[in-house]
Design a protein around this motif. Structure first.
Motif, PDB file in Angstrom:
ATOM      1  N   LEU A  69      62.849  64.315 138.723  1.00  0.00           N
ATOM      2  CA  LEU A  69      62.122  64.308 140.081  1.00  0.00           C
ATOM      3  C   LEU A  69      60.686  64.395 140.031  1.00  0.00           C
ATOM      4  O   LEU A  69      60.034  64.032 141.086  1.00  0.00           O
ATOM      5  N   LEU A  70      60.088  64.652 138.848  1.00  0.00           N
ATOM      6  CA  LEU A  70      58.629  65.026 138.663  1.00  0.00           C
ATOM      7  C   LEU A  70      58.041  63.863 137.831  1.00  0.00           C
ATOM      8  O   LEU A  70      56.872  63.607 137.856  1.00  0.00           O
ATOM      9  N   LEU A  71      58.845  63.043 137.044  1.00  0.00           N
ATOM     10  CA  LEU A  71      58.197  62.176 136.049  1.00  0.00           C
ATOM     11  C   LEU A  71      58.090  60.949 136.644  1.00  0.00           C
ATOM     12  O   LEU A  71      59.084  60.287 137.183  1.00  0.00           O
ATOM     13  N   HIS A  72      56.787  60.350 136.510  1.00  0.00           N
ATOM     14  CA  HIS A  72      56.586  59.026 137.247  1.00  0.00           C
ATOM     15  C   HIS A  72      56.564  58.069 136.166  1.00  0.00           C
ATOM     16  O   HIS A  72      56.167  58.139 135.191  1.00  0.00           O
ATOM     17  N   ILE A  73      56.535  56.664 136.734  1.00  0.00           N
ATOM     18  CA  ILE A  73      56.390  55.623 135.729  1.00  0.00           C
ATOM     19  C   ILE A  73      55.232  56.043 134.894  1.00  0.00           C
ATOM     20  O   ILE A  73      54.945  55.601 133.572  1.00  0.00           O
ATOM     21  N   ALA A  74      53.903  56.096 135.565  1.00  0.00           N
ATOM     22  CA  ALA A  74      52.677  56.113 134.985  1.00  0.00           C
ATOM     23  C   ALA A  74      52.713  57.122 134.053  1.00  0.00           C
ATOM     24  O   ALA A  74      51.764  57.197 132.955  1.00  0.00           O
ATOM     25  N   ASP A  75      53.376  58.223 133.945  1.00  0.00           N
ATOM     26  CA  ASP A  75      53.479  59.273 133.042  1.00  0.00           C
ATOM     27  C   ASP A  75      54.224  58.884 131.520  1.00  0.00           C
ATOM     28  O   ASP A  75      53.922  59.368 130.522  1.00  0.00           O
ATOM     29  N   VAL A  76      54.924  57.728 131.694  1.00  0.00           N
ATOM     30  CA  VAL A  76      55.728  57.219 130.343  1.00  0.00           C
ATOM     31  C   VAL A  76      55.363  55.873 129.881  1.00  0.00           C
ATOM     32  O   VAL A  76      56.059  55.446 128.791  1.00  0.00           O
ATOM     33  N   MET A  77      54.790  55.098 130.940  1.00  0.00           N
ATOM     34  CA  MET A  77      54.404  53.750 130.459  1.00  0.00           C
ATOM     35  C   MET A  77      53.494  53.575 129.628  1.00  0.00           C
ATOM     36  O   MET A  77      52.404  54.249 129.398  1.00  0.00           O
ATOM     37  N   HIS A  78      53.393  52.261 128.741  1.00  0.00           N
ATOM     38  CA  HIS A  78      52.075  51.871 127.935  1.00  0.00           C
ATOM     39  C   HIS A  78      51.349  51.323 128.716  1.00  0.00           C
ATOM     40  O   HIS A  78      51.490  50.475 129.559  1.00  0.00           O
ATOM     41  N   GLY A  79      49.878  51.561 128.840  1.00  0.00           N
ATOM     42  CA  GLY A  79      48.921  50.938 129.515  1.00  0.00           C
ATOM     43  C   GLY A  79      47.747  50.442 128.868  1.00  0.00           C
ATOM     44  O   GLY A  79      47.716  50.328 127.471  1.00  0.00           O
ATOM     45  N   GLY A  80      46.909  49.783 129.456  1.00  0.00           N
ATOM     46  CA  GLY A  80      45.609  49.129 128.872  1.00  0.00           C
ATOM     47  C   GLY A  80      46.020  48.169 127.718  1.00  0.00           C
ATOM     48  O   GLY A  80      46.854  47.315 127.717  1.00  0.00           O
TER      49      GLY A  80
END
Length: 334
Positions: A206-217
């Protein structure tokens, strides 16, 4: 074969199972008896707790103390600030933990525990509302209470009627009933629960969002539409996500190429990995997700559509991230 010195003692299996079933039956009867007695005192106890400016202080000795600890923990995790005070330690300084804004919930099945009764003059002088939970409505503790909750049971499950069994189960159930009634009265939600359980499975979901686990940049695999299949494979190999996004000059998503698409390309005699443009073999309009979505939503999408990765896009369809099932596994979302 078990070593003779460590062999388990032989007892009649049917007799052991019968004993266990008898405990379940007796404790079920005890719960039914207590549940049938819930009345205005239960409601008044809930109202006192809801009106408290401070916390619910739970206390009790022995087995009642263990139950009181569990009740405090359940309340604290479901929206009612609560903690446990050992009555023996309270008489040696821990009473200072209890303020005049707190409500006290005292447990003693006999209602005559000396350590608990010793606290009453101080609590009364301080003005703390006192809710008691006993098996004897005529006991000293019950008579001193502002609200008394009767948890008396027809019989203990213990065959010699000495070990607290049915009575502790009934007290636990009464504590759960209080916690749940308070939880519902406060409008406590799953999101609220997750915030107090960030390390638990529900908290992560319920607290973990996509931005917390995705690869970025620069870690996001992407190529332009004019890239060849072999160039796309190099990008996939470097970024190690089993896929690559195909984007236009502004970074907007055009399509997706995955390991599965590669296998299909190898089976197609018309595809030359060195010369075929990736735009000719990519999957158009692939499944995507936003970075503000919950990570568990990505898991649900992958499961529903039998895919192992997702691209993350913003409101303008620019690719801002990527993730696969291994990222969700590492985050313990699945």
């Amino acid at each position: 074969m078990a070593h003779p010195e460590t062999a388990l003692p032989t007892h009649d299996s049917a007799a052991l199972a019968t004993s266990g079933r008898r405990v379940f039956q007796l404790e079920a009867e005890a719960l039914a008896a207590v549940g049938n007695r819930l009345d205005g005192d239960f409601s008044q106890a809930c109202r006192l707790m809801l009106a408290a400016r401070g916390r619910v202080v739970c206390t009790g000795m022995g087995k009642s103390g263990h139950v009181a600890r569990k009740i405090a923990a359940t309340m604290a995790s479901t929206g009612t600030p609560a903690f446990y005070v050992h009555p023996g330690e309270a008489g040696h300084g821990d009473l200072g933990m209890i303020t005049d804004a707190d409500v006290v919930l005292a447990l003693s099945y006999s209602g005559e525990s000396d350590e608990v009764l010793m606290l009453l003059p101080v609590l009364k002088r301080q003005g703390n509302p006192l809710i008691t939970m006993t098996g004897r409505p005529a006991s000293s503790l019950a008579r001193a209470a502002d609200v008394h909750l009767d948890v008396s049971v027809p019989a203990e499950a213990c065959p010699i009627d000495l070990a607290p069994t049915s009575s502790t189960t009934a007290s636990l159930a009464m504590g759960d009933a209080l916690a749940v009634a308070l939880m519902e009265a406060r409008g406590f939600t799953a999101d609220d629960f997750a915030r107090s359980h960030p390390a638990g499975a529900l908290g992560r979901k319920l607290l973990l969002h996509i931005a917390d686990v995705m690869h970025g940049g620069d870690d996001v695999p992407r190529v332009g539409a004019d890239a060849t299949v072999s160039e796309a494979l190099v990008e996939m190999s470097h970024k190690r996500l089993g896929m690559t996004a195909i984007v236009d000059d502004d970074g907007r998503l055009l399509g997706l190429y995955t390991d599965g698409d590669l296998r299909r390309s190898l089976d197609d005699e018309h595809v030359d990995l060195r010369t075929t443009r990736i735009a000719e073999v990519m999957t158009r309009a692939p499944r995507t997700i936003g970075q503000d979505a919950l990570a568990v939503e990505a898991a649900q999408l992958m499961e529903a559509h039998k895919i192992s990765g997702l691209l993350v896009v913003d409101d303008t369809q620019r690719v801002v991230g990527a993730l696969n099932i291994h990222d969700l596994l590492r985050a313990r979302v699945v």
